[in-house]
Design a protein around this motif. Structure first.
Motif, PDB file in Angstrom:
ATOM      1  N   SER A  94       0.839  -1.213   0.000  1.00  0.00           N
ATOM      2  CA  SER A  94       0.000   0.000   0.000  1.00  0.00           C
ATOM      3  C   SER A  94       0.868   1.255   0.000  1.00  0.00           C
ATOM      4  O   SER A  94       0.574   2.240  -0.679  1.00  0.00           O
ATOM      5  CB  SER A  94      -0.915  -0.006   1.226  1.00  0.00           C
ATOM      6  N   VAL A  95       1.965   1.219   0.791  1.00  0.00           N
ATOM      7  CA  VAL A  95       2.876   2.365   0.796  1.00  0.00           C
ATOM      8  C   VAL A  95       3.456   2.601  -0.587  1.00  0.00           C
ATOM      9  O   VAL A  95       3.521   3.714  -1.095  1.00  0.00           O
ATOM     10  CB  VAL A  95       4.010   2.141   1.824  1.00  0.00           C
ATOM     11  N   ASP A  96       3.890   1.496  -1.258  1.00  0.00           N
ATOM     12  CA  ASP A  96       4.477   1.639  -2.600  1.00  0.00           C
ATOM     13  C   ASP A  96       3.448   2.203  -3.578  1.00  0.00           C
ATOM     14  O   ASP A  96       3.756   3.083  -4.382  1.00  0.00           O
ATOM     15  CB  ASP A  96       4.986   0.272  -3.077  1.00  0.00           C
ATOM     16  N   ALA A  97       2.194   1.681  -3.520  1.00  0.00           N
ATOM     17  CA  ALA A  97       1.149   2.195  -4.435  1.00  0.00           C
ATOM     18  C   ALA A  97       0.882   3.672  -4.167  1.00  0.00           C
ATOM     19  O   ALA A  97       0.692   4.468  -5.095  1.00  0.00           O
ATOM     20  CB  ALA A  97      -0.137   1.364  -4.261  1.00  0.00           C
ATOM     21  N   GLY A  98       0.857   4.061  -2.881  1.00  0.00           N
ATOM     22  CA  GLY A  98       0.643   5.474  -2.551  1.00  0.00           C
ATOM     23  C   GLY A  98       1.760   6.354  -3.082  1.00  0.00           C
ATOM     24  O   GLY A  98       1.527   7.462  -3.557  1.00  0.00           O
ATOM     25  N   VAL A 131       9.344  15.517  -4.940  1.00  0.00           N
ATOM     26  CA  VAL A 131       8.597  14.270  -4.765  1.00  0.00           C
ATOM     27  C   VAL A 131       9.261  13.131  -5.526  1.00  0.00           C
ATOM     28  O   VAL A 131       9.458  12.031  -5.016  1.00  0.00           O
ATOM     29  CB  VAL A 131       7.144  14.455  -5.235  1.00  0.00           C
ATOM     30  N   ALA A 132       9.641  13.392  -6.785  1.00  0.00           N
ATOM     31  CA  ALA A 132      10.247  12.323  -7.597  1.00  0.00           C
ATOM     32  C   ALA A 132      11.574  11.864  -6.999  1.00  0.00           C
ATOM     33  O   ALA A 132      11.885  10.673  -6.972  1.00  0.00           O
ATOM     34  CB  ALA A 132      10.456  12.823  -9.026  1.00  0.00           C
ATOM     35  N   GLY A 133      12.373  12.847  -6.515  1.00  0.00           N
ATOM     36  CA  GLY A 133      13.661  12.469  -5.931  1.00  0.00           C
ATOM     37  C   GLY A 133      13.499  11.664  -4.660  1.00  0.00           C
ATOM     38  O   GLY A 133      14.291  10.782  -4.368  1.00  0.00           O
ATOM     39  N   GLY A 134      12.439  11.969  -3.907  1.00  0.00           N
ATOM     40  CA  GLY A 134      12.237  11.203  -2.680  1.00  0.00           C
ATOM     41  C   GLY A 134      11.629   9.852  -2.932  1.00  0.00           C
ATOM     42  O   GLY A 134      11.953   8.871  -2.292  1.00  0.00           O
ATOM     43  N   VAL A 135      10.694   9.755  -3.900  1.00  0.00           N
ATOM     44  CA  VAL A 135      10.007   8.487  -4.156  1.00  0.00           C
ATOM     45  C   VAL A 135      10.915   7.525  -4.904  1.00  0.00           C
ATOM     46  O   VAL A 135      11.152   6.405  -4.501  1.00  0.00           O
ATOM     47  CB  VAL A 135       8.712   8.756  -4.954  1.00  0.00           C
ATOM     48  N   GLY A 136      11.462   7.984  -6.058  1.00  0.00           N
ATOM     49  CA  GLY A 136      12.391   7.141  -6.807  1.00  0.00           C
ATOM     50  C   GLY A 136      11.708   5.972  -7.490  1.00  0.00           C
ATOM     51  O   GLY A 136      10.495   5.846  -7.527  1.00  0.00           O
ATOM     52  N   THR A 137      12.543   5.050  -8.055  1.00  0.00           N
ATOM     53  CA  THR A 137      12.048   3.854  -8.761  1.00  0.00           C
ATOM     54  C   THR A 137      12.656   2.617  -8.108  1.00  0.00           C
ATOM     55  O   THR A 137      13.858   2.574  -7.837  1.00  0.00           O
ATOM     56  CB  THR A 137      12.466   3.914 -10.241  1.00  0.00           C
ATOM     57  N   PRO A 138      11.856   1.597  -7.791  1.00  0.00           N
ATOM     58  CA  PRO A 138      12.406   0.403  -7.115  1.00  0.00           C
ATOM     59  C   PRO A 138      13.427  -0.325  -7.969  1.00  0.00           C
ATOM     60  O   PRO A 138      13.344  -0.344  -9.191  1.00  0.00           O
ATOM     61  CB  PRO A 138      11.152  -0.450  -6.867  1.00  0.00           C
ATOM     62  N   THR A 139      14.447  -0.937  -7.304  1.00  0.00           N
ATOM     63  CA  THR A 139      15.487  -1.699  -8.008  1.00  0.00           C
ATOM     64  C   THR A 139      15.363  -3.173  -7.626  1.00  0.00           C
ATOM     65  O   THR A 139      14.714  -3.547  -6.652  1.00  0.00           O
ATOM     66  CB  THR A 139      16.881  -1.181  -7.653  1.00  0.00           C
ATOM     67  N   SER A 140      16.008  -3.993  -8.428  1.00  0.00           N
ATOM     68  CA  SER A 140      15.906  -5.443  -8.206  1.00  0.00           C
ATOM     69  C   SER A 140      17.005  -5.972  -7.299  1.00  0.00           C
ATOM     70  O   SER A 140      17.056  -7.150  -6.996  1.00  0.00           O
ATOM     71  CB  SER A 140      15.967  -6.172  -9.559  1.00  0.00           C
ATOM     72  N   THR A 141      17.923  -5.104  -6.897  1.00  0.00           N
ATOM     73  CA  THR A 141      19.018  -5.572  -6.050  1.00  0.00           C
ATOM     74  C   THR A 141      19.059  -4.756  -4.782  1.00  0.00           C
ATOM     75  O   THR A 141      18.556  -3.643  -4.721  1.00  0.00           O
ATOM     76  CB  THR A 141      20.368  -5.440  -6.781  1.00  0.00           C
ATOM     77  N   ILE A 142      19.721  -5.334  -3.773  1.00  0.00           N
ATOM     78  CA  ILE A 142      19.848  -4.647  -2.495  1.00  0.00           C
ATOM     79  C   ILE A 142      21.193  -3.938  -2.476  1.00  0.00           C
ATOM     80  O   ILE A 142      22.203  -4.490  -2.913  1.00  0.00           O
ATOM     81  CB  ILE A 142      19.763  -5.658  -1.340  1.00  0.00           C
ATOM     82  N   PRO A 143      21.233  -2.663  -2.000  1.00  0.00           N
ATOM     83  CA  PRO A 143      22.536  -1.968  -1.938  1.00  0.00           C
ATOM     84  C   PRO A 143      23.533  -2.781  -1.128  1.00  0.00           C
ATOM     85  O   PRO A 143      23.198  -3.338  -0.078  1.00  0.00           O
ATOM     86  CB  PRO A 143      22.180  -0.641  -1.231  1.00  0.00           C
ATOM     87  N   ARG A 164      10.987   4.280  -2.724  1.00  0.00           N
ATOM     88  CA  ARG A 164      10.362   3.086  -3.303  1.00  0.00           C
ATOM     89  C   ARG A 164      11.315   1.884  -3.283  1.00  0.00           C
ATOM     90  O   ARG A 164      10.875   0.728  -3.194  1.00  0.00           O
ATOM     91  CB  ARG A 164       9.924   3.380  -4.747  1.00  0.00           C
ATOM     92  N   ASN A 165      12.653   2.140  -3.396  1.00  0.00           N
ATOM     93  CA  ASN A 165      13.598   1.034  -3.365  1.00  0.00           C
ATOM     94  C   ASN A 165      13.548   0.340  -2.004  1.00  0.00           C
ATOM     95  O   ASN A 165      13.533  -0.893  -1.911  1.00  0.00           O
ATOM     96  CB  ASN A 165      15.005   1.571  -3.657  1.00  0.00           C
ATOM     97  N   GLY A 166      13.486   1.156  -0.933  1.00  0.00           N
ATOM     98  CA  GLY A 166      13.401   0.558   0.395  1.00  0.00           C
ATOM     99  C   GLY A 166      12.126  -0.228   0.576  1.00  0.00           C
ATOM    100  O   GLY A 166      12.117  -1.333   1.131  1.00  0.00           O
ATOM    101  N   VAL A 167      11.007   0.304   0.074  1.00  0.00           N
ATOM    102  CA  VAL A 167       9.734  -0.416   0.192  1.00  0.00           C
ATOM    103  C   VAL A 167       9.788  -1.718  -0.601  1.00  0.00           C
ATOM    104  O   VAL A 167       9.295  -2.768  -0.172  1.00  0.00           O
ATOM    105  CB  VAL A 167       8.578   0.492  -0.295  1.00  0.00           C
ATOM    106  N   ALA A 168      10.401  -1.665  -1.781  1.00  0.00           N
ATOM    107  CA  ALA A 168      10.487  -2.871  -2.619  1.00  0.00           C
ATOM    108  C   ALA A 168      11.316  -3.963  -1.935  1.00  0.00           C
ATOM    109  O   ALA A 168      10.989  -5.155  -1.981  1.00  0.00           O
ATOM    110  CB  ALA A 168      11.091  -2.520  -3.972  1.00  0.00           C
ATOM    111  N   GLN A 169      12.439  -3.546  -1.286  1.00  0.00           N
ATOM    112  CA  GLN A 169      13.270  -4.522  -0.586  1.00  0.00           C
ATOM    113  C   GLN A 169      12.497  -5.161   0.572  1.00  0.00           C
ATOM    114  O   GLN A 169      12.590  -6.380   0.834  1.00  0.00           O
ATOM    115  CB  GLN A 169      14.530  -3.826  -0.049  1.00  0.00           C
ATOM    116  N   LEU A 170      11.709  -4.324   1.258  1.00  0.00           N
ATOM    117  CA  LEU A 170      10.908  -4.842   2.377  1.00  0.00           C
ATOM    118  C   LEU A 170       9.884  -5.859   1.872  1.00  0.00           C
ATOM    119  O   LEU A 170       9.706  -6.941   2.458  1.00  0.00           O
ATOM    120  CB  LEU A 170      10.206  -3.677   3.084  1.00  0.00           C
ATOM    121  N   ILE A 171       9.199  -5.512   0.754  1.00  0.00           N
ATOM    122  CA  ILE A 171       8.196  -6.422   0.191  1.00  0.00           C
ATOM    123  C   ILE A 171       8.851  -7.750  -0.227  1.00  0.00           C
ATOM    124  O   ILE A 171       8.310  -8.854  -0.010  1.00  0.00           O
ATOM    125  CB  ILE A 171       7.489  -5.759  -1.001  1.00  0.00           C
ATOM    126  N   GLY A 172      10.066  -7.642  -0.840  1.00  0.00           N
ATOM    127  CA  GLY A 172      10.761  -8.865  -1.273  1.00  0.00           C
ATOM    128  C   GLY A 172      11.088  -9.780  -0.091  1.00  0.00           C
ATOM    129  O   GLY A 172      10.892 -11.005  -0.152  1.00  0.00           O
TER     130      GLY A 172
END
Length: 762
Positions: free
Chosen positions: A414-418, A522-534, A545-553
């Motif tokens: 839900s956070v990522d969709a928002g 907003v764009a700089g803070g939200v960003g685009t999710p990546t497929s790898t972990i830093p 969004r990258n942090g949210v994506a890692q959490l979801i994974g």
């Protein structure tokens, strides 16, 4: 004195007395003014002013003409100047009382009454003339006979200005008053004829034409009506002269109503329209500024939300990294240790089964160890019972753990969709707002130019009309008309270009910068999710969004292994129950063994059966602890990933929180430097044009009563001023010289006559 001369003196004296008496009336007031029948009354006052060549007034006369047209009877009073009053239609005088001439007569057709008297009022126009020859100032009389470049300048000033409070509306439509200089609106024209000895003539916008005798006729037009024109006009000409003279000049001036006169009504209408356009511009800019301030307030709320979200993400990251992840590691280690113990237990039960068989054969040897076996069995029974209870509790908590993981995953999604909606809405809203604002600015500028252009076109049409009515040649008129048409287009395009180039760019730039800061933050803070972990070594950088994506994974992996974990816990619980049952049996068998060695054989048989159950339970325990170990390891890995993802989320929100304050700051700057400036300019436009129209209205009121002495009640009143500026030709000096010569000749003749008379008498 001869009788003839005395008789002539008597006749003259009587006539003069008759004329003087004719201008006197008996005491008493005039009757009320009446007009019986269909009679129209008009009154014209024409003031003639004679000046010397510098513009200094010599004489002032007012010619009054009263015209009665129709059929009926009139009894009216006409205000006049009584100083030097003379009847121009005969030798009779007037019936005068309190500065008014009474006219009581019957009309059937047209009757006129004309008079002349000394003008006693303040002149509305002041005229000054100056002369320079070859760049040096020179007196008019000294110009005569000279040669060189002669420049003549006339300064004509409308001196009727008085200070009055005028009322007009500002950009918000509120009425404001201010003291302004209001004049009687006057238009004037000057004509002069330059002799043929004046060549290379240059003028300040005069209409020039030949006079048919080799000279040059000049005609100047002056609009002495602020704000359409100026209260003072300066005109003149230059010419190469030889044996120069100063030509006479004539100026005609008329008061006009600028709101009714067709030549100026267009300009007045343009001022009124310009004031309305300024009010519309102010209203539109005020609405835009209000919306920008709302955007600023909304951005402030967004900043607060991002800061709260950042604080929550920090707590989540700290909880996962400090508590959940280390706990999961401890759980994995304990499960591994339990699995190792279960393996040993499984091996031990096999050995126990073999020993039971041997025990059955050597039951006699078992009696000594029954006490120890009974005590160990009791401990084993208690441990198995505790293990069974603990595993049941762990199995019961499995679904709750899985449900919590699912809820955490749904929340992260839900956070990522928002965040996606936030980024899309901000970008789309910024683009829409920039386009709307740009269209508003372009529309306001177009409306302003379209509203102002008619006043400019009207003024140019007036000039063209004056040219078309002049004595210019057809070719000159056609050329001027073409220039006027081109000037209209050029003025409008130039005004539009100037406003597009000077007003629109800073406004649009301010809006674009503010909105870009909003969408960029907003764009700089939200960003685009990546497929790898830093990985901390130059890998993917942090974003919201990258942090949210890692959490979801991480939660997805944990959720996928949750079924296996629950199944393992369930089996482990079952095996623990069986182990408990087996140890109970062992305890019972040990008791039986201790109670009677006689039942050893049967007890060892039961022991064998119990050890078989224990072996089965140990196998089940081994399987369960293996799955528990695997699940605990995966849980540890998943929580590690979640902890890493929560760290990315916290870092992304930190970045957003740092950039977010730029949003309300950009909106505030947009209001101060953009929309509020537009509001001020709209207000200034409304005030400027409103004041101009108010000045014309005030001038129109003064024009209605501009006749110097006034007219009979209900009469049509007209006024004109005629200035005759004398020239210099040298004839006065020649006449003086001729007069002196004549006197000298007369004196000489008298002397000769005296001498001759003396000789004759002598």
């Amino acid at each position: 004195m001869s009788a003839r001369n005395r008789r002539r003196s008597t006749i003259i004296g009587v006539s003069g007395l008759s004329l003087a008496v004719a201008g006197v009336v008996a005491p008493g007031a005039f009757a009320a003014e009446t007009v019986d029948g269909d009679v129209k009354v008009s009154n014209t006052e024409t003031v003639q002013i004679q000046t010397d060549a510098s513009g200094k007034v010599d004489t002032k006369r007012v010619y009054d003409q009263l015209v009665l047209i129709g059929k009926g009877k009139v009894d009216i009073s006409n205000p006049v100047s009584t100083s030097g009053l003379r009847n121009l239609d005969g030798f009779g005088g007037f019936d005068v009382r309190d500065g008014k001439v009474r006219v009581k007569t019957s009309v059937d057709g047209t009757k006129k009454y004309r008079s002349v008297s000394t003008f006693t009022k303040q002149l509305p126009i002041d005229v000054k003339a100056t002369y320079t020859l070859d760049g040096k100032k020179i007196e008019p009389g000294d110009v005569v006979g000279k040669s060189g470049e002669l420049e003549v300048r006339y300064v004509i000033t409308n001196t009727t200005g008085t200070t009055e409070d005028v009322t007009y509306k500002n950009g918000t439509g509120a009425e404001v008053s201010a003291p302004e200089r209001v004049v009687v609106p006057m238009v004037a024209s000057m004509t002069t004829v330059l002799p043929s000895s004046f060549t290379k003539v240059q003028t300040d916008g005069a209409n020039a034409a030949g006079d048919g005798r080799g000279g040059t006729q000049l005609s100047f037009t002056m609009t002495l009506i602020p704000p359409i024109g100026k209260a003072t006009a300066e005109i003149g000409y230059k010419a190469q002269v030889k044996d120069a003279v100063i030509p006479a000049a004539s100026i005609s001036a008329l008061p006009v109503d600028p709101l009714q006169n067709t030549s100026f009504a267009t300009a007045a209408s343009g001022y009124s329209g310009g004031a309305e356009t300024g009010q519309d511009l102010t209203a539109g800019a005020t609405q835009i500024d209000t919306n920008v301030l709302k955007l600023r307030d909304g951005a402030s709320d967004l900043v607060d939300g991002i800061i709260q979200l950042r604080d929550g993400a920090d707590k989540l990251s700290k909880g996962l990294q400090d508590d959940a992840a280390p706990g999961a590691k401890k759980l994995a280690k304990g499960a591994g240790d339990l699995d190792a113990g279960a393996k040993k237990l499984s091996g031990g039960t096999g050995d126990l089964s073999d020993g039971a068989t041997k025990l059955k054969k050597g039951a006699g040897q078992l009696s000594d160890g029954t006490d120890k076996l009974s005590a160990g069995a009791n401990k084993l029974n208690k441990g198995a019972s505790d293990l069974s209870d603990g595993l049941k509790t762990a199995a019961a908590g499995g679904p709750a753990l899985l449900e919590g993981v699912a809820q955490l995953k749904a929340g992260a999604q839900s956070v990522d969709a928002g965040l996606v909606k936030l980024s899309a809405a901000t970008t789309a809203g910024g683009t829409t707002f920039k386009n709307t604002f740009a269209n508003s600015v372009d529309g306001a500028i177009t409306a302003f130019v379209d509203g102002f252009a008619p006043s400019l076109n009207g003024a140019l049409d007036n000039l063209n009309a004056l040219v078309q009515a002049s004595s210019a040649t057809p070719t000159e008129k056609a050329t001027f008309a073409g220039n006027v048409a081109g000037t209209k287009t050029g003025l409008k395009n130039g005004l539009k270009s100037a406003m597009d180039g000077n007003l629109a760019p800073p406004l649009k730039s301010g809006v674009n910068n503010g909105v870009d800061q909003l969408t960029g933050g907003v764009a700089g803070g939200v960003g685009t999710p990546t497929s790898t972990i830093p990985d901390g070594n130059g890998g993917q950088g942090p974003s919201l969004r990258n942090g949210v994506a890692q959490l979801i994974g991480g939660l997805t992996k944990l959720e996928g292994k949750g079924g296996e974990l629950a199944d393992g816990l369930k089996k482990l619980s079952t095996g623990a129950g069986q182990l408990k049952d087996g140890t109970g049996d062992l305890s019972k068998g040990a008791g039986d063994l201790d109670a009677g060695a006689g039942a050893l054989s049967k007890g060892t048989g039961d022991l064998k059966a119990g050890t078989e159950k224990l072996d089965a339970g140990a196998g089940a325990l081994k399987d369960g602890t293996g799955k528990l170990s695997d699940g605990a390891s995966k849980l540890s890995d998943g929580l590690g990933t979640a902890a890493s993802g929560s760290g990315q989320l916290a870092e992304g929100l930190d970045t957003a929180a740092e950039s977010a304050p730029a949003l309300p700051e950009g909106a505030e700057r947009l209001s101060k430097e953009g929309t509020s400036q537009l509001v001020q300019r709209g207000d200034a436009t409304a005030v400027d044009f409103g004041k101009r129209y108010a000045l014309l209205e005030a001038g129109a009121k003064r024009a209605a009563s501009a006749q110097p002495y006034g007219s009979p009640e209900g009469a049509t009143a007209l006024t004109a001023y005629k200035y005759e500026i004398a020239g210099e030709s040298g004839e006065d000096s020649a006449n003086l010289k001729r007069g002196i010569a004549a006197i000298a000749l007369l004196a000489m003749a008298g002397a000769v006559a005296t001498i001759r008379r003396r000789r004759i008498l002598g």
